[in-house]
Design a protein around this motif. Structure first.
Motif, short mmCIF file in Angstrom:
data_model
loop_
_atom_site.label_atom_id
_atom_site.label_comp_id
_atom_site.label_asym_id
_atom_site.label_seq_id
_atom_site.Cartn_x
_atom_site.Cartn_y
_atom_site.Cartn_z
N HIS A 2 0.84 -1.20 0.00
CA HIS A 2 0.00 0.00 0.00
C HIS A 2 0.87 1.24 0.00
O HIS A 2 1.95 1.28 0.60
CB HIS A 2 -0.91 0.01 1.23
CG HIS A 2 -1.92 -1.07 1.25
ND1 HIS A 2 -3.20 -0.90 0.76
CD2 HIS A 2 -1.86 -2.35 1.69
CE1 HIS A 2 -3.89 -2.02 0.91
NE2 HIS A 2 -3.10 -2.92 1.47
N THR A 238 -6.58 -4.82 7.41
CA THR A 238 -6.16 -4.57 6.03
C THR A 238 -5.49 -5.80 5.44
O THR A 238 -5.72 -6.16 4.27
CB THR A 238 -5.20 -3.37 5.99
OG1 THR A 238 -5.82 -2.23 6.62
CG2 THR A 238 -4.84 -3.00 4.56
N ALA A 239 -4.64 -6.47 6.22
CA ALA A 239 -3.97 -7.67 5.75
C ALA A 239 -4.97 -8.78 5.44
O ALA A 239 -4.82 -9.51 4.45
CB ALA A 239 -2.94 -8.14 6.77
N ASP A 242 -6.55 -8.06 2.20
CA ASP A 242 -5.61 -8.33 1.11
C ASP A 242 -5.44 -9.83 0.88
O ASP A 242 -5.24 -10.28 -0.25
CB ASP A 242 -4.25 -7.70 1.42
CG ASP A 242 -4.26 -6.19 1.30
OD1 ASP A 242 -5.25 -5.63 0.78
OD2 ASP A 242 -3.27 -5.54 1.74
N THR A 415 0.33 -9.89 5.55
CA THR A 415 -0.37 -10.52 4.43
C THR A 415 0.41 -11.75 3.96
O THR A 415 -0.17 -12.82 3.69
CB THR A 415 -0.54 -9.53 3.27
OG1 THR A 415 -1.27 -8.39 3.73
CG2 THR A 415 -1.30 -10.18 2.11
#
Length: 422
Positions: A2, A238-239, A242, A415
Motif C-alpha cells: 500500500h 487490512t492484511a 488483502d 499478508t
C-alpha cells in the motif's frame, strides 16, 4: 505494498472513528461488509460456504476467509491484536463535584500514563445499555471535559516530581454548579437520541480530541491517540482483506480482543473461550482441530517500544528498534513474548517474501518487559505464536508516536504471513 501516505491517512481515519473498542469493532464491520464479508451470528447455524465471515461479541471481533478448498483440519494463519487502550472510564454513578464545579467520577482503565491526560480537551464515548437488552453507541467528539493541573504557583516543587492520586486528582470537570445539577447519562441519552429513562447501564470512556497528525521535517512520523493497539488492529484488518481469496490451502483469521490492557481475563479477552470456540468450528469440529491447530500459526501483534533518545539507559543496546525500520520481532527468554526460533523463522520468511525490513526488540535484562495476548493464545490453543509490533514512543500515553512507513510494512509482512502455506 500500500502507498505509505494513503495507508497513514486511512489509519488516521480508523483511529478517529474508533474512540472505544465498540466503535473500533463497528468501523471494522463497516469495512468488512463493504468488502463482501457477512456476519456469522455466534448463536446461529454455522456457515460453511466459501467466503468472508465475521463474528462480533461486544468489543471483540473475529473475521476470516473460508477458501473454496478448505477441508476439516485445514491450517489457519491467525493475526491477533487488541481493540482497547488505557483511558479513564466513567463510574456507574458519574455525577460528582466540589466547590461549585461539576465533575465526572472516573477510574483508571489499564496502565495509563496519568499525567498525559492532564489539560487536554476530552470527549466521551462508549455504549448505553437499555432495559430492553439492546445497546446504543454514543460518541461526544467535541470538547466536553478536562482534567486541570494545579498551577505551579501552588506547587513550586512540581517539576521535581509530579504525584497524582487517581481518586482525587483525575476527575474531569465539565461545568459549573452542584453535582445535583448535572445528569451525565441524560445528556448522553440525548446525544444518542434515546429516552434517558430507558438507560439501565453504561460503558463510557474519555478520549483525547486532538486528531492524528503527521509530523517532522519529512512528515515521516505519525502522532495519534490509541496507536496501542489500533495501529495493529487496522493493519490486521487490512492484511486480512488483502489475503482474502488469495490463500488457497490456509484459512486467514483476524481477531481483535478487548480487555488486553487489564489482563485479558474476561469473556471477550484473550484468556476467555471465544477464540478457541470459533477456531474449533472453523477447523471443522473438535475431532478435526488437533490436525488444524498443529499446522496453524499465530501472529500476536502489539506495538513495541521505540528507543527513546532521552532514556537510552532503559534499553538493551543491541536490540533497540526505531520507527520506519520495519516491525520488530519481540523476544523474551521468560516467554512474556511467545516467540520461539521456528516462529521467528516463519516471520523472517514472511518479511523476506514481502520485501519488508524487520528488527528486534528484546528488553534490557534489568528492566522487566510487558506482555501481550501472544503467550495466552499459545497456552490456550497450543498454536505456535510469534510476537511482533511496530515501534512507538510514549506507549500508554493519551497520545503516541510511530513511523509513517511501519504500518505499511506491517500490512505487507502480515499478508505474507497469513497466506504462507509452508
Amino acid at each position: 505494498m500500500h502507498h505509505v501516505a494513503d495507508l497513514a491517512l486511512d489509519l488516521a481515519d480508523f483511529i478517529t472513528a474508533s474512540p472505544t473498542p465498540y466503535h473500533a469493532v463497528a468501523e471494522a464491520v463497516r469495512r468488512l461488509t463493504a468488502a463482501g464479508f457477512t456476519e456469522q451470528p455466534e448463536a446461529g447455524e454455522w456457515i460453511i460456504e466459501p467466503g468472508g465471515r465475521y463474528l462480533v461479541r461486544d468489543g471483540t471481533l473475529l473475521a476470516w476467509w473460508q477458501p473454496a478448498d478448505a477441508r476439516p483440519g485445514t491450517p489457519m494463519r491467525i493475526f491477533a491484536a487488541h481493540t482497547d487502550s488505557p483511558t479513564l472510564k466513567v463510574k456507574p454513578r458519574p455525577d460528582t463535584g466540589a466547590a461549585g464545579w461539576r465533575q465526572i467520577a472516573v477510574e483508571v482503565y489499564g496502565g495509563a500514563l496519568w499525567n498525559s491526560w492532564l489539560d487536554r480537551d476530552l470527549g466521551l464515548a462508549g455504549r448505553l445499555a437499555l432495559y430492553d437488552g439492546s445497546t446504543v453507541l454514543v460518541n461526544v467528539a467535541r470538547p466536553l471535559m478536562r482534567v486541570p493541573q494545579l498551577a505551579i504557583h501552588l506547587d513550586r516543587q512540581v517539576n521535581q516530581g509530579l504525584t497524582l492520586d487517581a481518586q482525587q486528582h483525575l476527575l474531569p470537570i465539565w461545568g459549573l454548579g452542584s453535582p445535583s445539577e448535572g445528569d451525565l447519562i441524560a445528556f448522553l441519552a440525548g446525544e444518542a437520541d434515546v429516552d434517558p429513562d430507558e438507560v439501565a447501564a453504561h460503558d463510557l470512556v474519555a478520549h483525547d480530541l486532538t486528531g492524528p497528525a503527521r509530523l517532522g521535517e519529512e512528515a515521516d512520523l505519525l502522532a495519534a491517540p490509541r496507536l496501542d493497539n489500533l495501529a495493529s488492529v487496522h493493519s490486521g484488518l487490512t492484511a486480512l482483506l488483502d489475503a482474502a481469496g488469495s490463500a488457497p490451502g490456509v484459512v486467514p483469521v483476524f481477531v481483535g480482543f478487548d480487555h488486553e490492557e487489564i489482563g485479558s481475563g474476561t469473556a471477550t479477552g484473550a484468556a476467555g473461550p471465544l477464540l478457541e470456540t470459533v477456531l474449533t468450528r472453523i477447523a471443522g469440529g473438535f475431532d478435526a482441530r488437533t490436525a488444524s491447530f498443529a499446522r496453524s500459526r499465530a501472529l500476536s501483534v502489539d506495538v513495541t517500544h521505540a528507543a527513546h533518545p532521552n532514556y537510552l539507559d532503559r534499553y538493551d543496546p543491541t536490540h533497540r528498534s526505531l520507527p520506519n525500520g520495519g516491525p520488530a520481532l519481540k523476544v523474551n527468554a521468560n516467554q512474556r513474548y511467545a516467540t520461539d526460533a521456528p516462529g521467528a523463522a516463519a516471520w523472517a520468511r514472511a518479511c523476506r517474501d514481502a520485501g519488508v525490513p524487520s528488527q528486534y526488540f528484546v528488553g534490557k535484562n534489568t528492566v522487566p518487559c510487558g506482555t501481550t495476548v501472544g503467550p495466552i493464545v499459545a497456552t490456550r490453543l497450543g498454536i505456535r505464536t510469534v510476537d511482533v509490533g511496530i515501534p512507538v514512543l510514549s506507549m500508554h500515553s493519551a497520545r503516541e508516536l510511530c513511523g509513517v512507513h511501519d504500518p505499511g510494512y506491517l500490512v505487507a509482512a502480515a499478508t505474507a504471513f497469513m497466506t504462507d502455506t509452508n
